[in-house]
Write an enzyme that holds these catalytic residues in place. Structure first.
Site, PDB file in Angstrom:
ATOM      1  N   SER B 190      67.567  67.900  -5.791  1.00 59.63           N
ATOM      2  CA  SER B 190      65.961  68.841  -6.088  1.00 59.63           C
ATOM      3  C   SER B 190      66.677  70.204  -5.898  1.00 59.63           C
ATOM      4  O   SER B 190      65.030  70.662  -6.227  1.00 59.63           O
ATOM      5  CB  SER B 190      65.078  68.018  -4.959  1.00 59.63           C
ATOM      6  OG  SER B 190      66.069  68.409  -4.124  1.00 59.63           O
ATOM      7  N   HIS B 218      64.235  62.214  -8.440  1.00 56.46           N
ATOM      8  CA  HIS B 218      63.914  63.439  -9.143  1.00 56.46           C
ATOM      9  C   HIS B 218      64.271  63.273 -10.977  1.00 56.46           C
ATOM     10  O   HIS B 218      64.538  63.591 -11.456  1.00 56.46           O
ATOM     11  CB  HIS B 218      64.457  64.487  -8.268  1.00 56.46           C
ATOM     12  CG  HIS B 218      63.797  65.371  -7.574  1.00 56.46           C
ATOM     13  ND1 HIS B 218      62.629  65.738  -7.594  1.00 56.46           N
ATOM     14  CD2 HIS B 218      64.166  65.103  -6.473  1.00 56.46           C
ATOM     15  CE1 HIS B 218      62.240  66.227  -6.653  1.00 56.46           C
ATOM     16  NE2 HIS B 218      63.642  65.697  -5.181  1.00 56.46           N
ATOM     17  N   LYS B 249      56.688  61.298  -7.267  1.00 58.81           N
ATOM     18  CA  LYS B 249      57.225  62.065  -8.031  1.00 58.81           C
ATOM     19  C   LYS B 249      56.574  61.606  -9.597  1.00 58.81           C
ATOM     20  O   LYS B 249      55.646  61.565  -9.758  1.00 58.81           O
ATOM     21  CB  LYS B 249      58.627  62.183  -7.873  1.00 58.81           C
ATOM     22  CG  LYS B 249      58.976  62.677  -5.875  1.00 58.81           C
ATOM     23  CD  LYS B 249      59.962  63.364  -6.222  1.00 58.81           C
ATOM     24  CE  LYS B 249      60.402  63.087  -4.890  1.00 58.81           C
ATOM     25  NZ  LYS B 249      59.932  64.147  -4.211  1.00 58.81           N
TER      26      LYS B 249
HETATM   27  C1  PLP Z   1      65.798  63.358  -3.284  1.00 57.78           C
HETATM   28  C2  PLP Z   1      64.494  62.538  -2.568  1.00 57.78           C
HETATM   29  N1  PLP Z   1      65.397  61.178  -1.554  1.00 57.78           N
HETATM   30  C3  PLP Z   1      63.646  60.980  -1.469  1.00 57.78           C
HETATM   31  C4  PLP Z   1      62.580  61.616  -1.548  1.00 57.78           C
HETATM   32  C5  PLP Z   1      61.240  61.189  -0.228  1.00 57.78           C
HETATM   33  O1  PLP Z   1      60.194  60.447  -1.177  1.00 57.78           O
HETATM   34  P1  PLP Z   1      58.980  59.932  -0.334  1.00 57.78           P
HETATM   35  O2  PLP Z   1      58.467  60.946  -0.648  1.00 57.78           O
HETATM   36  O3  PLP Z   1      58.316  58.420  -1.257  1.00 57.78           O
HETATM   37  O4  PLP Z   1      59.738  59.374   0.779  1.00 57.78           O
HETATM   38  C6  PLP Z   1      62.125  62.795  -1.736  1.00 57.78           C
HETATM   39  C7  PLP Z   1      61.140  63.109  -2.172  1.00 57.78           C
HETATM   40  O5  PLP Z   1      61.010  64.605  -1.317  1.00 57.78           O
HETATM   41  C8  PLP Z   1      63.483  63.133  -2.825  1.00 57.78           C
HETATM   42  O6  PLP Z   1      63.573  64.222  -3.046  1.00 57.78           O
END
Ligand code: PLP
Lengths: 77, 415
Positions: B190, B218, B249
């Protein structure tokens, strides 16, 4: 032994040209994160044919090349 | 009343410390729905300002898509507002199972289990499927929620240098005596917007008999020719043992996450994963919304195609303007400024120009790697991107960074 361990630490954890001496604080200095200590422990155990108990493999005991040598020597019989 | 003045003082000191270090996070209040055009109150109390949002994870522009909003309304009417129960007591509706099947189909896996969020999926999955006889080998740049999940699991943990396949192979050899080995990575990272080399990783995992875990938060919905994710891009669909992803997302932007993969691993999560057992799952209107998102994305690749096109336009525009970006092909496009203060100044000036983008600096990224992270959406039209490019050029000119090398920028502003 010191040099072998230092070489391993540099190869494994240092990406830029940060200087690592025998006394550089590795864990408290942020070079080795406590997560990655595991591979250091396994490397030492494989290379020197020893077994370091988990409760001896503390961040303090791993905090410099010199300290690591002391620890290894303790288990080298 | 144990919250004494002394205790209060202790916390005030910590908070002041964060402020002086420039690490204090402040929210900006958005008064409109999430979209390319938003209305923002910032600083708090200031009159509303219309700005273009280029820092949301709203990759497919689904956050306020009319069909999705309508589906959520309909779901609210037909299935109610909440479940007042965890899944295994009386918190599972037909639509929860429908959504699980649709995700399985979409990602090309064997089965899926929903979680309240992807953070919860990552927090619960490792402990549910691994024991102290096993080892987890993770990329050094995986998401914070994966780190949390790893911490909660009794298996041994080791790391490999970011995307370094030789190093990963050494680690697989080092841990060859373990009962199970699991290699853990993000699909798209990310902060830099680069992708994991899943083709190579699948090869290594086969060679050393290891499981492969990918967090595709992502990527789901738009990476790969039909948007199935990073595994589609690298031609390894069906070969990832565990995929976790979020519905917060690209896939709608509301909330929720899942673990999708081998049938037995998913079943282990149903039996043992604590966020699944001890927390309510996704609320009915959101489930109905995500189902609609998957219907739309399965019927046509128009939105991910538009996103790809927008991304190309944006990347080329920034490069032509003389800015330094991280190379790649994902809609995460970091504009590199290296110096933390410069990143904050540029972000503030962009906002003045009507462009909402945030500076990232240490400790979120390494020291000397400060940047503005821009994120492109299928909800953007070319005119949005043109306006944002003009703003970047104007602000870039003010700070004299256009056409300058990394070295020149660092010399002038410091790391
Ligand atoms: C790579 C990654 N995994 C997991 C998450 C967490 O997602 P959630 O908002 O569903 O908890 C994020 C969000 O920031 C993320 O960027």
């Amino acid at each position: 032994m010191k040099d072998d361990i230092k070489k391993y630490v540099i190869k494994e954890y240092v990406d830029d040209d940060t200087d690592v001496t025998y006394d550089t604080p590795l864990i408290s200095g942020g070079i080795v994160d406590s997560f990655s200590m595991v591979s250091l422990k396994r490397f030492l155990e494989n290379k020197y044919q020893i077994s370091i108990p988990d409760d001896k493999a503390t961040p303090e005991a791993f905090d410099s090349v010199n300290k690591i040598c002391l620890l290894v020597n303790e288990y080298l019989k | 009343m144990a919250f004494t003045e002394k205790t209060r003082g202790l916390y005030s000191e910590i908070l002041t410390g964060l402020q002086t270090a420039g690490l204090f996070k402040q929210e900006r209040f958005i008064h409109s729905a999430q979209a390319a055009d938003i209305e923002v109150e910032y600083p708090t109390g200031a009159p509303l300002k219309k700005v273009i949002n280029i820092c949301a994870n709203n990759y497919l522009g689904m956050s306020s898509h009319p069909e999705v909003v309508k589906a959520a309304h309909d779901g609210l009417d037909s299935h109610g507002y909440g479940m007042s129960s965890v899944r295994f007591i009386c918190g599972t509706q037909d639509i929860h199972r429908t959504l699980e099947s649709m995700v399985t189909q979409f990602l090309g896996t064997e089965d899926t289990i929903l979680f309240p969020s992807c953070l919860d999926a990552n927090g619960g999955v490792f402990e549910a499927v691994l024991t102290k006889d096993d080892v987890m080998i993770s990329d050094r740049l995986v998401h914070a929620s994966i780190i949390d999940g790893i911490r909660l699991c009794s298996a041994m943990h080791d790391t490999f240098k970011h995307s370094d396949m030789e190093h990963l192979e050494e680690k697989l050899q080092l841990h060859s005596d373990k009962r199970l080995k699991m290699v853990i990575t993000d699909g798209v990272f990310s902060m830099d917007g680069d992708t994991a080399k899943l083709d190579k990783m699948v090869e290594l995992c086969e060679k050393y008999n290891a499981l492969l875990f990918v967090d595709d938060s992502h990527a789901s919905g738009f990476i790969g020719k039909t948007g199935r994710g990073t595994h589609e891009k690298y031609g390894v669909m069906g070969e990832i043992d565990i995929i976790t992803t979020t519905f917060g997302k690209g896939l709608g932007g509301a909330s929720g996450g899942c673990v999708s993969g081998r049938r037995e691993l998913v079943e282990m999560c149903r039996q043992k994963a604590r966020p699944y057992l001890f927390s309510n799952t996704i609320a009915p209107p959101v489930v109905a919304g995500v189902i609609k998102v998957l219907e739309i994305l399965s019927a046509s690749t128009d939105r991910r195609d538009k996103l790809e096109h927008n991304t190309e336009f944006w990347r080329k525009g920034l490069i032509d303007a003389g800015l330094i970006i991280k190379s790649g092909d994902t809609p995460i496009v970091p504009v590199m400024l290296f110096n933390a203060k410069l990143a904050q100044d540029v972000s503030r000036d962009l906002y003045e120009e009507g462009i909402y983008a945030i500076g990232f600096f240490f400790p979120v990224v390494s020291q000397g790697q400060a940047r503005i992270r821009t994120q492109i959406s299928a909800g953007h039209e070319i005119h949005h991107l043109e306006k944002a490019l003009d703003a970047f050029k104007k602000v870039g000119k003010k700070y004299d960074i256009l056409g300058k090398s990394k070295q020149e920028i660092i010399e002038r502003y410091g790391m």
